[in-house]
Design a protein around this motif. Structure first.
Motif, mmCIF file in Angstrom:
data_model
loop_
_atom_site.group_PDB
_atom_site.id
_atom_site.type_symbol
_atom_site.label_atom_id
_atom_site.label_comp_id
_atom_site.label_asym_id
_atom_site.label_seq_id
_atom_site.Cartn_x
_atom_site.Cartn_y
_atom_site.Cartn_z
ATOM 1 N N SER A 2 -1.593 -0.417 -1.156
ATOM 2 C CA SER A 2 -1.155 0.820 -1.636
ATOM 3 C C SER A 2 -1.890 1.366 -3.170
ATOM 4 O O SER A 2 -2.009 2.375 -3.241
ATOM 5 C CB SER A 2 0.282 0.870 -1.539
ATOM 6 O OG SER A 2 0.742 2.206 -2.014
ATOM 7 N N LEU A 5 -5.255 2.502 -2.833
ATOM 8 C CA LEU A 5 -5.348 3.803 -2.120
ATOM 9 C C LEU A 5 -5.045 4.973 -3.323
ATOM 10 O O LEU A 5 -5.502 5.918 -2.996
ATOM 11 C CB LEU A 5 -4.410 3.978 -0.825
ATOM 12 C CG LEU A 5 -5.051 3.196 0.437
ATOM 13 C CD1 LEU A 5 -4.063 3.302 1.343
ATOM 14 C CD2 LEU A 5 -6.429 3.896 0.634
ATOM 15 N N THR A 6 -3.912 4.785 -3.885
ATOM 16 C CA THR A 6 -3.440 5.530 -5.117
ATOM 17 C C THR A 6 -4.507 5.891 -5.887
ATOM 18 O O THR A 6 -4.733 6.796 -6.393
ATOM 19 C CB THR A 6 -2.221 4.893 -5.644
ATOM 20 O OG1 THR A 6 -1.132 4.625 -4.754
ATOM 21 C CG2 THR A 6 -1.593 6.160 -6.697
ATOM 22 N N GLN A 9 -7.105 7.917 -4.230
ATOM 23 C CA GLN A 9 -6.484 9.126 -4.081
ATOM 24 C C GLN A 9 -6.653 10.198 -5.410
ATOM 25 O O GLN A 9 -7.046 11.272 -5.335
ATOM 26 C CB GLN A 9 -5.136 9.324 -3.453
ATOM 27 C CG GLN A 9 -4.581 10.466 -3.215
ATOM 28 C CD GLN A 9 -3.039 10.358 -2.786
ATOM 29 O OE1 GLN A 9 -2.463 9.299 -2.721
ATOM 30 N NE2 GLN A 9 -2.391 11.426 -2.153
ATOM 31 N N SER A 63 -4.462 10.379 1.796
ATOM 32 C CA SER A 63 -3.191 10.626 1.334
ATOM 33 C C SER A 63 -2.297 10.193 2.723
ATOM 34 O O SER A 63 -1.253 9.643 2.474
ATOM 35 C CB SER A 63 -3.028 12.154 1.220
ATOM 36 O OG SER A 63 -3.942 12.476 0.169
ATOM 37 N N ASN A 66 -1.981 6.288 2.691
ATOM 38 C CA ASN A 66 -1.221 5.931 1.464
ATOM 39 C C ASN A 66 0.138 6.251 1.887
ATOM 40 O O ASN A 66 1.192 5.281 1.650
ATOM 41 C CB ASN A 66 -1.661 6.694 0.279
ATOM 42 C CG ASN A 66 -1.067 6.042 -0.943
ATOM 43 O OD1 ASN A 66 -0.492 4.931 -0.651
ATOM 44 N ND2 ASN A 66 -1.060 6.474 -2.037
ATOM 45 N N GLN A 67 0.670 7.533 2.462
ATOM 46 C CA GLN A 67 1.869 7.658 2.810
ATOM 47 C C GLN A 67 2.515 6.704 3.935
ATOM 48 O O GLN A 67 3.514 6.381 4.147
ATOM 49 C CB GLN A 67 2.021 9.098 3.248
ATOM 50 C CG GLN A 67 3.518 9.531 3.589
ATOM 51 C CD GLN A 67 4.466 9.304 2.418
ATOM 52 O OE1 GLN A 67 4.065 9.660 1.270
ATOM 53 N NE2 GLN A 67 5.741 9.067 2.622
ATOM 54 N N LEU A 69 1.464 3.682 4.638
ATOM 55 C CA LEU A 69 1.691 2.400 3.887
ATOM 56 C C LEU A 69 2.883 2.092 3.167
ATOM 57 O O LEU A 69 3.674 1.131 3.007
ATOM 58 C CB LEU A 69 0.398 2.019 3.190
ATOM 59 C CG LEU A 69 -0.612 1.678 4.120
ATOM 60 C CD1 LEU A 69 -1.851 1.282 3.199
ATOM 61 C CD2 LEU A 69 -0.502 0.378 4.658
ATOM 62 N N VAL A 70 3.278 3.471 2.228
ATOM 63 C CA VAL A 70 4.564 3.367 1.562
ATOM 64 C C VAL A 70 5.575 3.442 2.384
ATOM 65 O O VAL A 70 6.547 2.692 2.265
ATOM 66 C CB VAL A 70 4.482 4.406 0.547
ATOM 67 C CG1 VAL A 70 5.841 4.780 0.101
ATOM 68 C CG2 VAL A 70 3.610 4.347 -0.454
ATOM 69 N N SER A 71 5.590 3.958 3.620
ATOM 70 C CA SER A 71 6.853 4.048 4.526
ATOM 71 C C SER A 71 6.955 3.328 5.168
ATOM 72 O O SER A 71 8.161 2.735 5.797
ATOM 73 C CB SER A 71 6.787 5.433 5.462
ATOM 74 O OG SER A 71 5.714 5.153 6.072
#
Length: 72
Positions: A2, A5-6, A9, A63, A66-67, A69-71
Motif C-alpha cells: 500500500s 501504491l500511495t 499515486q 487509486s 490502493n483503496q 488494498l486498504v479496505s
C-alpha cells in the motif's frame, strides 16, 4: 504494498497536474471569452494530450487498487 501504491499515486497526481497546466498554457485569451476557433492538435500538443489521458487512467486504476488494498 500500500505504501508503494500511495507513492505512485502521489507521483501520478503531480505529473497529471503538470500536464493539465501545460495544456492550459496553450489556450489563448480569446478562448476564455468564447471566441474559440477549432484547430486540430498536432505535434507536441497531441503527445501531451494523449499522455494526459494515459496518466489520468493510470491514476484512477492506482487509486482504486490502493483503496481496495486498504479496505481489505
Amino acid at each position: 504494498m500500500s505504501v508503494y501504491l500511495t507513492i505512485i499515486q502521489i507521483l501520478l497526481a503531480i505529473i497529471l497536474s503538470i500536464l493539465i497546466l501545460l495544456q492550459a498554457k496553450g489556450t489563448g485569451l480569446g478562448r476564455a471569452f468564447g471566441q474559440a476557433s477549432y484547430h486540430s492538435k498536432r505535434g507536441v500538443e497531441y503527445i501531451v494530450f494523449r499522455f494526459t489521458i494515459i496518466t489520468a487512467v493510470l491514476f484512477v486504476i492506482v487509486s482504486v487498487a490502493n483503496q481496495f488494498l486498504v479496505s481489505v
